[in-house]
Scaffold this motif. Structure first.
Motif, mmCIF file in Angstrom:
data_model
loop_
_atom_site.group_PDB
_atom_site.id
_atom_site.type_symbol
_atom_site.label_atom_id
_atom_site.label_comp_id
_atom_site.label_asym_id
_atom_site.label_seq_id
_atom_site.Cartn_x
_atom_site.Cartn_y
_atom_site.Cartn_z
ATOM 1 N N ARG A 181 1.107 -0.941 -0.205
ATOM 2 C CA ARG A 181 0.112 -0.444 0.088
ATOM 3 C C ARG A 181 0.917 1.595 0.268
ATOM 4 O O ARG A 181 2.074 1.063 0.203
ATOM 5 N N ALA A 231 -6.145 4.240 1.598
ATOM 6 C CA ALA A 231 -5.411 3.299 1.012
ATOM 7 C C ALA A 231 -3.628 2.728 2.006
ATOM 8 O O ALA A 231 -4.035 1.617 2.394
ATOM 9 N N CYS A 232 -3.974 4.381 2.756
ATOM 10 C CA CYS A 232 -2.720 4.084 3.385
ATOM 11 C C CYS A 232 -3.643 2.898 4.865
ATOM 12 O O CYS A 232 -1.737 2.430 5.688
ATOM 13 N N SER A 244 -4.993 0.907 4.904
ATOM 14 C CA SER A 244 -5.679 -0.987 4.666
ATOM 15 C C SER A 244 -4.099 -1.753 4.667
ATOM 16 O O SER A 244 -3.354 -1.915 4.429
ATOM 17 N N ASP A 288 -2.152 -4.127 2.665
ATOM 18 C CA ASP A 288 -1.264 -4.361 1.381
ATOM 19 C C ASP A 288 -1.995 -5.616 0.554
ATOM 20 O O ASP A 288 -2.797 -6.368 0.507
ATOM 21 N N ASN A 335 -7.365 -5.744 -1.602
ATOM 22 C CA ASN A 335 -7.353 -5.067 -0.491
ATOM 23 C C ASN A 335 -7.382 -3.429 -0.726
ATOM 24 O O ASN A 335 -8.331 -3.197 -1.204
ATOM 25 N N TYR A 336 -6.753 -2.742 -0.166
ATOM 26 C CA TYR A 336 -6.523 -0.961 -0.831
ATOM 27 C C TYR A 336 -6.644 -0.866 -2.373
ATOM 28 O O TYR A 336 -7.217 0.227 -2.363
ATOM 29 N N TYR A 356 -8.540 2.343 -4.340
ATOM 30 C CA TYR A 356 -7.763 2.891 -4.410
ATOM 31 C C TYR A 356 -7.533 2.784 -6.467
ATOM 32 O O TYR A 356 -6.294 2.104 -6.255
#
Length: 675
Positions: free
Chosen positions: A291, A414-415, A417, A419, A447-448, A452
């Motif tokens: 991420r 996203a940060c 979340s 990877d 995930n992220y 994003y």
């Protein structure tokens, strides 16, 4: 009841802070300055101030301007070299006198001055300007400043109840930088302009110099020369293809390619002679796509230019407007790590009401939250850029505001979340004495990436089953020919990255330096052309393999990034821009004014002032001494610069482009197709 005078850097910040501290709409009074209001209310500070009557007002950026005393201001009033020592006077800017008078008037009856300027070097210096004006009106004032990075209500209250002192080291650094920029810029600008203007009517504009401006131009011109001087080289390589279970698997050569046709031909013939390939490795292992790191100013400018179709200066302007509205944190920061004390979950919770990413934010709160990765940078002043409050689409003024705000929010989520996770399968084979490999990716958990969309990570074609030790006859072995291609013109993200890596400007000023070389018409911008994006990439088949045949393939480079790059601008130097860089480079001194080394050294000295390792006066004298040597050399060899400007480089094979808005020509290379 004691009176406290609070002064912010912008009218919008003054209004927002006053409304938070007042707890209701404060009383407002007009001042003699446009856009600047005084807000009156009561607030209970921590001891020793206690309950106080407060007046909140603002400035609009810097109050003072620096210039040479009157006798040195004329273009021909003195030799340009005299400006290295000419007296400088510091006075309130004519346009800011009404603001200064308002501060002096309100300070006369105040007990303390509480400064609310932005918490960076420039903000600290503006705070010192405010302090000087207020102390002239009331020498008994106690001076404090608020430390804040956003204007969320709770954050403003914490700043109001925990005042700190102005950092005089930061003030000293900015004062040194202002003096250096004035003396160096004025002396070189006069030297250039007075010597080049007589060469022709197209050189009648001011030909300005700046110690950040010229290295920025130098990067653009350096890339232009790399394109102009590029000589394509032919290379050859081998590719093996095998069809299994209706899946065509392409195996890439471990050597990648060679520039010796005969050598590749011999190796290719050995492959053909061996007939049979052997599987030497089959490996499947987990892999991750990390991420992103928390967002810094430089990254916001680079990604805004690349992803949002906006130039860096516009991205920063929009981000500052979002900050003053209270939607995001302070957008000028070098920090890419969140302090453990920041309540990230509370910030995420504010985004759960959004129709686009609200469900994802809720999922983070329900167990998917991860502490953001920590980068290597921390300016000890501001956290990474992040959303402070939720803004519905209707609350944002323009589509640009919506795009920048959405990017900041999605980057933040996203940060926080996990990877992205997947599996990568690698198959290696041996054909003759040569090794080849194929790789397949299977994405298991996005995930992220679900929040994003600015990054892509997709599953590749599924690889059929192979077993270590098995042998097979490839469907095709082929020898291909290609050519190396030139680099493209610098794009804005690339230029910002070069400036950042070489210490040219700060995160707060890079966009301004880029805008300045455009304003001076040293460079022009245009959207990256379709031809530059695609290239020609034709590959000529040299021979066939067992069961194969010769063929021609056509493709394009970098398929995944094409949509992102459509909006990117590329920089092309004007003939004047090329001439200035060539002229200084032809003088033969090191370090050149068009290289980043002198300015980078100056920025390191500014940092040393901020850290208390050097004094501002020492840095000014050291830096002026270095630039004075270069100035003396330039004056002695000024004919070299005049020659380059009078006959700018425009070799055969290059096109000049004239524009209606400019008397200059812009040059670009006409090159062979990129392969």
């Amino acid at each position: 009841m004691s009176k406290i005078l609070c002064v912010a850097e912008k009218p919008s910040i003054a209004k927002a802070v006053a409304e938070h501290l007042a707890g209701q709409r404060p009383n407002s009074r007009r001042t003699g300055a446009n856009y600047v209001m005084n807000y009156d209310f009561s607030f209970s500070f921590d001891p020793p101030w206690g309950n106080c009557s407060v007046t909140m007002t603002s400035v609009i950026g810097h109050l003072h301007s620096q210039d040479f005393v009157q006798e040195y201001r004329g273009w021909k009033s003195c030799p340009p070299s005299a400006l290295f020592e000419a007296p400088i006077e510091n006075s309130v800017d004519d346009k800011k006198k009404a603001i200064a008078e308002n501060i002096g008037k309100e300070a006369r009856h105040a007990k303390a001055l509480f400064i609310w300027t932005d918490c960076d070097r420039e903000g600290e210096y503006i705070g010192s300007e405010v302090s000087r004006i207020a102390l002239r009106a009331n020498p008994n004032l106690e001076v404090k400043r608020a430390k804040f990075s956003n204007i969320e209500r709770a954050h403003v209250f914490r700043a109001a109840r925990n005042p700190i002192h102005l950092d005089e080291r930061l003030v000293d650094a900015v004062a040194a930088r202002i003096e250096l920029d004035l003396r160096i810029g004025a002396s070189f600008t006069r030297l250039q302009t007075l010597n080049l203007q007589p060469l022709g009517p197209e050189l009648q504009n001011v030909i300005s110099y700046g110690s950040c401006q010229f290295p920025t131009l130098g990067f653009v011109v350096d890339r232009y020369f790399r394109i102009r001087n590029f000589v394509p080289e032919t290379f050859w390589y081998i590719r093996v293809t095998h069809l299994r279970d209706d899946i065509s698997v392409n195996f890439s050569w471990r050597r990648v390619h060679l520039f010796d046709r005969m050598a590749v031909t011999i190796l290719f013939e050995r492959c053909i002679t061996s007939h049979t390939a052997k599987v030497t490795k089959v490996q499947t292992k987990p892999t991750s796509k990390w991420r992103p790191l928390p967002l810094t100013t430089v990254e916001l400018q680079k990604l805004g230019s690349r992803l949002l179709g906006m130039d860096s200066q516009r991205v920063m302007k929009v981000a500052e407007e979002l900050y003053t509205k209270g939607f995001i944190s302070y957008p000028r920061t070098e920090t890419d790590q969140f302090d453990r004390g920041i309540d990230l979950r509370a910030l995420i919770e504010k985004q759960t009401m959004d129709g686009s990413w609200g469900a994802y934010a809720q999922g983070l709160l329900e167990g998917n939250f991860r502490q953001p990765r920590a980068g290597r940078n921390n300016d000890q002043a501001h956290p990474p850029i992040h959303p402070v409050s939720y803004a519905s689409g209707n609350a944002l003024a323009t589509n640009e505001h919506r795009r920048v705000y959405e990017f900041v929010v999605r980057r933040f989520l996203a940060c926080c979340s996990e990877d992205a996770k997947g599996e990568v399968t690698t198959i290696e084979i041996e054909l003759g004495d040569e090794n080849f490999h194929a790789r397949g990716l299977l994405v298991r958990e996005r995930n992220y990436l679900d929040v994003y969309p600015y990054e892509r990570w997709d599953s590749s074609q599924h690889l059929p089953n192979f077993t270590v030790g098995e042998q097979f006859v490839p469907s095709e072995a082929i020898m291909l020919e290609g050519q190396t291609g030139p680099p493209g013109y610098l794009t804005e993200p690339e230029l910002i990255a070069l400036m950042d890596a070489n210490g040219i400007g700060t995160d707060a000023t890079m966009a301004e330096h880029i805008a300045k070389i455009r304003e001076r018409e040293y460079v022009m911008c245009r959207p990256r052309s379709e031809a530059a994006r695609n290239g020609d990439n034709n590959e000529r088949a040299v021979g066939g393999g067992r069961g194969g045949r010769g063929m021609r393939e056509t493709g394009s480079r970098g398929g995944g990034g094409r949509r992102d790059r459509n909006a990117m601008l590329e920089f092309i130097p004007s003939t004047l821009g090329v001439a200035l860089v060539e002229g200084y480079n032809n003088m033969g001194f090191e370090p050149s004014l068009t290289k980043p080394f002198l300015r980078k050294e100056m920025e390191l000295k500014m940092k040393a002032i901020c850290e208390g390792r050097k004094s501002g006066s020492d840095v000014v004298q050291e830096s002026l001494g270095q630039y004075r040597e270069v100035f003396t050399t330039t004056s002695r060899k000024i004919d070299v610069l005049k020659t380059a400007s009078a006959t700018p480089s425009n070799p055969n094979g290059f096109t000049t482009i004239s524009t209606k808005s400019s008397p200059y020509h812009f040059v670009h290379a006409t090159l062979p197709p990129t392969h």
